[in-house]
Design an enzyme around this catalytic site. Structure first.
Site, PDB file in Angstrom:
ATOM      1  N   LYS A 217      12.396  21.127  -3.868  1.00  0.00           N
ATOM      2  CA  LYS A 217      12.526  22.137  -4.634  1.00  0.00           C
ATOM      3  C   LYS A 217      11.788  23.050  -4.500  1.00  0.00           C
ATOM      4  O   LYS A 217      10.713  22.932  -3.829  1.00  0.00           O
ATOM      5  CB  LYS A 217      12.621  21.766  -6.414  1.00  0.00           C
ATOM      6  N   ARG A 251      17.016  11.724  -8.070  1.00  0.00           N
ATOM      7  CA  ARG A 251      17.761  12.301  -7.461  1.00  0.00           C
ATOM      8  C   ARG A 251      17.374  13.543  -6.140  1.00  0.00           C
ATOM      9  O   ARG A 251      16.020  14.272  -6.255  1.00  0.00           O
ATOM     10  CB  ARG A 251      18.967  13.099  -8.986  1.00  0.00           C
TER      11      ARG A 251
HETATM   12  C1  7PM Z   1      19.625  26.107  -4.733  1.00  0.00           C
HETATM   13  C2  7PM Z   1      19.023  26.170  -6.160  1.00  0.00           C
HETATM   14  C3  7PM Z   1      20.214  24.688  -5.122  1.00  0.00           C
HETATM   15  C4  7PM Z   1      18.853  24.502  -7.099  1.00  0.00           C
HETATM   16  C5  7PM Z   1      20.373  23.553  -5.566  1.00  0.00           C
HETATM   17  C6  7PM Z   1      19.304  23.515  -6.781  1.00  0.00           C
HETATM   18  C7  7PM Z   1      19.310  19.368 -10.323  1.00  0.00           C
HETATM   19  C8  7PM Z   1      20.731  18.943 -10.876  1.00  0.00           C
HETATM   20  C9  7PM Z   1      20.705  20.451  -8.763  1.00  0.00           C
HETATM   21  C10 7PM Z   1      18.757  18.736 -11.502  1.00  0.00           C
HETATM   22  C11 7PM Z   1      20.840  17.207 -12.522  1.00  0.00           C
HETATM   23  C12 7PM Z   1      19.369  20.972  -6.667  1.00  0.00           C
HETATM   24  C13 7PM Z   1      19.397  22.452  -7.623  1.00  0.00           C
HETATM   25  N1  7PM Z   1      19.378  19.961  -9.588  1.00  0.00           N
HETATM   26  N2  7PM Z   1      21.148  17.934 -11.738  1.00  0.00           N
HETATM   27  N3  7PM Z   1      21.390  19.866  -9.520  1.00  0.00           N
HETATM   28  N4  7PM Z   1      19.334  17.512 -12.176  1.00  0.00           N
HETATM   29  N5  7PM Z   1      20.827  16.153 -13.194  1.00  0.00           N
HETATM   30  O1  7PM Z   1      18.164  21.844  -5.890  1.00  0.00           O
HETATM   31  O2  7PM Z   1      17.076  18.739 -11.024  1.00  0.00           O
HETATM   32  O3  7PM Z   1      19.247  19.924  -6.033  1.00  0.00           O
HETATM   33  S1  7PM Z   1      21.144  22.138  -8.354  1.00  0.00           S
END
Ligand code: 7PM
Length: 272
Positions: A217, A251
């Protein structure tokens, strides 16, 4: 029994991220996005994954809006293809139609970054009677990073998650089906994210399984000044911190490396 409720406390579950980006580096046929997801899933399976988190991009901050029909076309063939690898499949969506199609295809967990606040979502999750993960997000993906503001980020996020869990219960989703997630990066400054991680253990006090999503992130980019493809070490570091503070599910993109970390965590935790 669903793995979310039977794992050993010293062995958190690894949720492997399977983003289904439609045909971006292929010849444009559906076959390639399904097969590339299947190959990634097979590697994750060999490397210690517990849960596949299948996402059709609609929940990604800044991502273009995708219709339910298009999201279903992306995720359902992948769910069908990876089902017999024998792992729990989570559907990363906020849309009730996608939840229904995904569960029908074999998903058994709903991961919703909007915590079932979309119209019809809570009713659908109650109808499907599968475990749900409720994530906190302040604002909407497009604008959430503009001016995140909290009185106390941990208290505020916990109050939100507690209230959503109660709302789920009042709609017939029993407490035993609910997991929570503070939502790192979703309407939070670096300071907010660090506070959430530092005090992560507080989230376990709600008595619900807690998920931590920190992998690659932008907060890690802010700390290390490294681009997304060079954030593995930073991701492992924060994954370990989350484990030590009681995370039940981690995750991640990098399953093999996180599995090594988990084994180290377990070896240390088992002696005391
Ligand atoms: C761009 C920015 C692409 C952020 C993808 C993301 C989470 C999630 C995501 C989380 C849960 C990523 C995020 N993040 N579901 N879906 N918890 N439960 O970094 O932190 O994957 S999308």
């Amino acid at each position: 029994m669903h793995p979310v409720y039977e794992h050993d406390k010293n062995t958190p579950l690894i949720m492997g991220i399977l983003n289904i980006t439609p045909d971006s580096f292929s010849d444009g046929s559906r076959y390639n996005s399904v097969e590339s997801a299947f190959i990634r899933a097979t590697k994750m399976s060999q490397n210690g994954v517990d849960i596949f988190d299948v996402g059709g991009e609609s929940t990604r901050p800044g991502a273009a809006e995708v219709s339910a029909a298009d999201e279903i076309k992306r995720v359902v063939p992948v769910i069908q293809r990876i089902k017999n690898l024998g792992h729990t499949i989570s559907i990363d969506t906020s849309k009730p139609e996608v939840m229904e199609a995904a569960v029908d295809a074999g998903a058994t967990l709903i991961n919703d970054v909007r915590a079932l606040r979309e119209k019809g979502a809570i009713e659908m999750a109650a109808k499907l009677q599968v475990p749900v993960c409720l994530m906190h997000m302040q604002g909407q993906p497009r604008s959430m990073q503009q001016r995140p503001s909290y009185q106390d980020v941990v208290t505020d996020v916990m109050a939100f998650l507690d209230s959503r869990a109660k709302e789920c219960e009042s709609h017939g989703i029993e407490r035993g089906l609910i997991s929570i997630d503070p939502g790192f990066g979703f309407g939070k400054t670096l300071k907010h994210n660090l506070e959430l991680l530092s005090r992560f253990e507080q989230f376990t006090h709600l008595g619900l399984p807690v998920l931590a999503g920190l992998s690659r992130k932008s907060m890690l980019g802010e700390i290390t000044s490294k681009p997304v493809e060079e954030r593995l070490a930073a991701s492992l570091s924060v994954a370990h911190i989350a484990m030590q503070r009681g995370a039940d599910i981690i995750r991640v993109h990098d399953v093999a490396e996180t599995n090594d970390l988990r084994q180290v965590h377990k070896a240390i935790a088992d002696i005391s």
